[in-house]
Enzyme design. Structure first.
Site, PDB file in Angstrom:
ATOM      1  N   GLU A  66       9.210   3.945   7.774  1.00  0.00           N
ATOM      2  CA  GLU A  66       9.041   2.541   8.154  1.00  0.00           C
ATOM      3  C   GLU A  66       9.656   2.331   9.541  1.00  0.00           C
ATOM      4  O   GLU A  66      10.814   2.681   9.765  1.00  0.00           O
ATOM      5  CB  GLU A  66       9.730   1.652   7.119  1.00  0.00           C
ATOM      6  CG  GLU A  66       9.840   0.185   7.477  1.00  0.00           C
ATOM      7  CD  GLU A  66       8.495  -0.473   7.754  1.00  0.00           C
ATOM      8  OE1 GLU A  66       8.321  -0.961   8.892  1.00  0.00           O
ATOM      9  OE2 GLU A  66       7.625  -0.477   6.863  1.00  0.00           O
ATOM     10  N   ILE A 106      -3.181  -8.166  -2.098  1.00  0.00           N
ATOM     11  CA  ILE A 106      -2.305  -7.342  -2.928  1.00  0.00           C
ATOM     12  C   ILE A 106      -3.112  -6.332  -3.752  1.00  0.00           C
ATOM     13  O   ILE A 106      -2.784  -5.143  -3.750  1.00  0.00           O
ATOM     14  CB  ILE A 106      -1.386  -8.189  -3.836  1.00  0.00           C
ATOM     15  CG1 ILE A 106      -0.411  -9.007  -2.980  1.00  0.00           C
ATOM     16  CG2 ILE A 106      -0.591  -7.275  -4.779  1.00  0.00           C
ATOM     17  CD1 ILE A 106       0.610  -9.818  -3.775  1.00  0.00           C
ATOM     18  N   ALA A 114       0.831  -1.208   0.000  1.00  0.00           N
ATOM     19  CA  ALA A 114       0.000   0.000   0.000  1.00  0.00           C
ATOM     20  C   ALA A 114       0.864   1.256   0.000  1.00  0.00           C
ATOM     21  O   ALA A 114       0.653   2.171  -0.804  1.00  0.00           O
ATOM     22  CB  ALA A 114      -0.944  -0.008   1.199  1.00  0.00           C
ATOM     23  N   ASN A 168       4.694  -7.126   5.917  1.00  0.00           N
ATOM     24  CA  ASN A 168       4.212  -8.464   5.558  1.00  0.00           C
ATOM     25  C   ASN A 168       4.236  -8.677   4.055  1.00  0.00           C
ATOM     26  O   ASN A 168       4.323  -9.812   3.583  1.00  0.00           O
ATOM     27  CB  ASN A 168       2.780  -8.669   6.057  1.00  0.00           C
ATOM     28  CG  ASN A 168       2.734  -9.006   7.525  1.00  0.00           C
ATOM     29  OD1 ASN A 168       3.667  -9.583   8.071  1.00  0.00           O
ATOM     30  ND2 ASN A 168       1.638  -8.646   8.173  1.00  0.00           N
ATOM     31  N   ARG A 182     -10.808 -19.708   3.258  1.00  0.00           N
ATOM     32  CA  ARG A 182      -9.854 -19.966   4.326  1.00  0.00           C
ATOM     33  C   ARG A 182     -10.481 -20.329   5.658  1.00  0.00           C
ATOM     34  O   ARG A 182      -9.990 -21.210   6.361  1.00  0.00           O
ATOM     35  CB  ARG A 182      -8.966 -18.736   4.516  1.00  0.00           C
ATOM     36  CG  ARG A 182      -8.006 -18.563   3.375  1.00  0.00           C
ATOM     37  CD  ARG A 182      -7.248 -17.275   3.518  1.00  0.00           C
ATOM     38  NE  ARG A 182      -6.197 -17.203   2.519  1.00  0.00           N
ATOM     39  CZ  ARG A 182      -5.389 -16.171   2.386  1.00  0.00           C
ATOM     40  NH1 ARG A 182      -5.505 -15.140   3.188  1.00  0.00           N
ATOM     41  NH2 ARG A 182      -4.463 -16.170   1.458  1.00  0.00           N
ATOM     42  N   GLY A 223       2.874 -14.550  -0.037  1.00  0.00           N
ATOM     43  CA  GLY A 223       3.012 -15.507  -1.122  1.00  0.00           C
ATOM     44  C   GLY A 223       3.104 -14.918  -2.521  1.00  0.00           C
ATOM     45  O   GLY A 223       3.253 -15.656  -3.487  1.00  0.00           O
ATOM     46  N   GLY A 224       3.016 -13.601  -2.635  1.00  0.00           N
ATOM     47  CA  GLY A 224       3.119 -12.985  -3.949  1.00  0.00           C
ATOM     48  C   GLY A 224       1.978 -13.360  -4.873  1.00  0.00           C
ATOM     49  O   GLY A 224       2.138 -13.425  -6.097  1.00  0.00           O
TER      50      GLY A 224
END
Lengths: 506, 117
Positions: free
Chosen positions: A74, A489, A54, A82, A333, A87-88
């Protein structure tokens, strides 16, 4: 404009569970303050807190739209949050690869899948907004140099294959290119910078932030606190709170410190708490999602998570006590996590189920070699060997495999209603690869309420808090009860871009 | 006056000896740096050093070569890793005055034989 003193409502906020949990987070709590008489240490155009999908997407979009002085802060030593360890997996409806593969999909279809998973309380408007702009986010990653596998995946709860995955099977395959592009475009990135609170103007608008320098997560910190004026506004992109044991237990007492978590250590929720202090609306904090693809044999997200996500469509999950399947392996999930948690031995103790896949199918994913190499996955040449290793009743397991292979053949799972499209011609047969499954705390559906313009809503007036925007997992309500895999994402990136567009009135 | 100066000098010497002895220092740094705290502590003694402090003496590209992994595991190189590239500050895995494990071990079971806890 709100006439209500935002900071005067601290007692009201303190009455909520979230704030009560917050009180235990750390001895040095951040505190927002009036900006009257403040001496500014810095005056910056755009202030972004958090360096995941983001924040990175927001920073790039800001430069594209003409901002000259964009800064990412940051709190951790390293960038990516994260996002850099996930997992991309990136869901995009109506994507170029879907067109290439002849897969029919649409914004409406993706939103319908998400609403079903959200169990009636997802935010349809926000979901539609994100799905409608997902291709723009994908384009940004490609422009930055991100590379994806040549195939699309169909993750649990999705009705069609629409999910890209980076060739390194990790979100870093996106965060690293975005970070490099961001810096090249002139964005200033600051690590070890801890957000310590907002600075509030005369009309209760956000005019700046307090930021501590030389912050080392988890250590006592004497670093100097800077007062930073944000000329256009502040975007909070600080992620979720899955690593905040106290807050997650306040929502769900079973989520103790003993329950594994996939998140980076910094996912503790302070950015969210600070927005609550200002009057942001808490939404769905109790809906904390566990990843059903996780392994008890390694820490965090590890290698098994991506291995399982790839293989669930053409695998069977087996209860080791019964030798039988116990769930639709590509349900959403929450359905799967709950089903896995119910796998117990005779005494009621946890008995992690196993995921059985034909090696000829699993070997197509790079993580298969890795799970075997690092002893978090196993390869067997016979069902007898497999059953012996995991102490699964052999007769029942053989019968189950035979039964499931009939479903592969007919294309219809009459046992659990699994969509067999992706399992076509993929029979369960030796040699097998196997992993153990046990859910880990993964994603917080809850957070602050935002508008479709990424504005943070004030709980008293229902209107946006001026100068303040939020994007990504720190926001709540979008996904409802259960987020579908690969939908974070697009949400993070689209809402990061949206926050900037709102801020710059683009 | 001479007596006073001598007493102050002895006091300071004792103080510095005590300080140095109270703080665990890596053998390899003891050999090279001795008791020069400022060699690392560029933010003063009360704060952690900056992330640039280590890089004044250690070259990241040399480290990347030294910790190179076989091709199929190339991104497990702690000094040029999949998640953070070469950006991961040294202090996230290496500590001078206490033990520290590699950040990777939060999620992975890689073997880093050369890592000193």
């Amino acid at each position: 404009m709100s006439n209500i003193d935002l900071l005067g409502r601290r007692k009201f906020i303190a009455g909520l569970g979230a704030a009560a949990g917050a009180a235990m987070v750390s001895p040095a709590m951040a505190v927002s303050e009036k900006a009257d008489g403040v001496k500014w240490d810095k005056e910056l155009e755009v202030v972004i807190i958090g360096s995941g999908f983001a924040g990175l997407a927001a920073s790039i979009e800001a430069i594209k739209l003409g901002a000259k002085d964009v800064h990412i802060f940051e709190k951790m030593a390293y960038f990516g949050g994260n996002s850099a360890i996930n997992g991309g997996l990136f869901a995009v409806p109506g994507s170029p690869k879907q067109a290439e593969k002849g897969i029919k999909d649409s914004v409406e279809r993706m939103v319908a899948d998400q609403l079903a998973s959200g169990r009636g309380i997802a935010d349809e408007g926000l979901l539609r907004h994100v799905a409608s702009h997902a291709n723009e986010a994908l384009q940004m990653t490609l422009e930055a140099g991100a590379e994806f596998h040549p195939y699309l995946q169909q993750l649990g709860g999705h009705s069609v294959a629409r999910t890209y995955q980076t060739t390194v099977s990790c979100g870093a395959g996106i965060t690293q290119p975005l970070l490099k592009m961001s810096r090249k475009m002139g964005v200033h990135t600051h690590n070890r910078s801890k957000f310590e609170g907002f600075l509030i103007g005369k009309n209760n608008e956000v005019v700046g932030v307090k930021m501590r320098e030389n912050y080392h997560f988890g250590e006592n910190q004497p670093g100097k606190v800077l007062n930073i004026r944000a000329k256009r506004g502040v975007i909070v992109a600080t992620g979720g709170f899955a690593q905040n044991i106290n807050l997650r237990m306040a929502q769900d007492p079973t989520l103790t410190a003993e329950v594994g978590c996939t998140n980076a250590p910094g996912a503790t929720g302070e950015g969210m708490f600070e927005m609550f202090r200002l009057g942001a609306v808490p939404v769905h904090l109790a809906h904390i999602q566990s990843g059903p693809w996780a392994s008890p044999d390694e820490g965090g997200f590890g290698y098994v998570s991506n291995y399982s996500i790839f293989n669930f469509p053409h695998s069977i999950a087996i209860n080791r006590l019964t030798g039988k399947r116990f769930m639709n392996e590509i349900a959403d999930r929450k359905t799967r996590a709950d089903a896995e948690l119910s796998c117990r031995d005779e005494k009621g103790n946890a008995l992690p189920p196993i995921l059985i896949t034909s090696f000829k199918d699993s070997k197509k994913h790079p993580n298969t070699a890795k799970v075997i190499k690092y002893n978090v996955g196993w390869k067997f040449d016979s069902v007898e060997e497999l059953a012996s290793h995991f102490k699964v009743p052999l007769k029942e397991l053989k019968a189950q495999i035979k039964e499931y292979n009939e479903y592969v053949k007919t294309g219809k799972d009459t046992q659990f209603g699994k969509n067999m499209t992706k399992a076509k011609d993929k029979y369960i047969q030796a040699p097998f690869t196997v992993v153990r499954l046990w859910p880990k705390v993964h994603y917080c559906q809850g957070g602050v309420q935002v508008t479709k313009k990424a504005e943070v809503k004030d709980s008293f007036t229902g209107k946006p808090i001026q100068g303040l925007y939020a994007a990504g997992e720190v926001c709540g309500g979008i996904h409802g009860v259960s987020r579908l895999g690969s939908c974070s994402i697009p949400e993070c990136m689209v809402m990061g871009m949206t926050a900037v567009r709102s801020m710059m009135k683009a | 006056m001479k007596t006073l100066k001598m007493m102050l000098a002895l006091g300071l010497l004792s103080l510095s000896i005590t300080s140095a002895q109270a703080v665990q220092i890596r053998d390899f740094h003891k050999d090279v740096i001795g008791r020069d705290c400022k060699a690392c502590h560029d933010h003063g003694i009360k704060q952690f050093p900056s992330d640039e402090a280590c890089l004044k003496c250690h070259n990241i590209d040399d480290l990347v070569k030294a910790s190179k992994r076989p091709e199929e595991d190339k991104w497990q190189n702690p000094h040029n890793n999949l998640h953070y590239g070469k950006d991961l500050p040294c202090q996230e895995c290496h500590a001078e005055h206490k033990t520290k494990k590699p950040l990777c071990s939060n999620c992975h079971t890689f073997k880093f034989d050369k890592h000193i806890d």
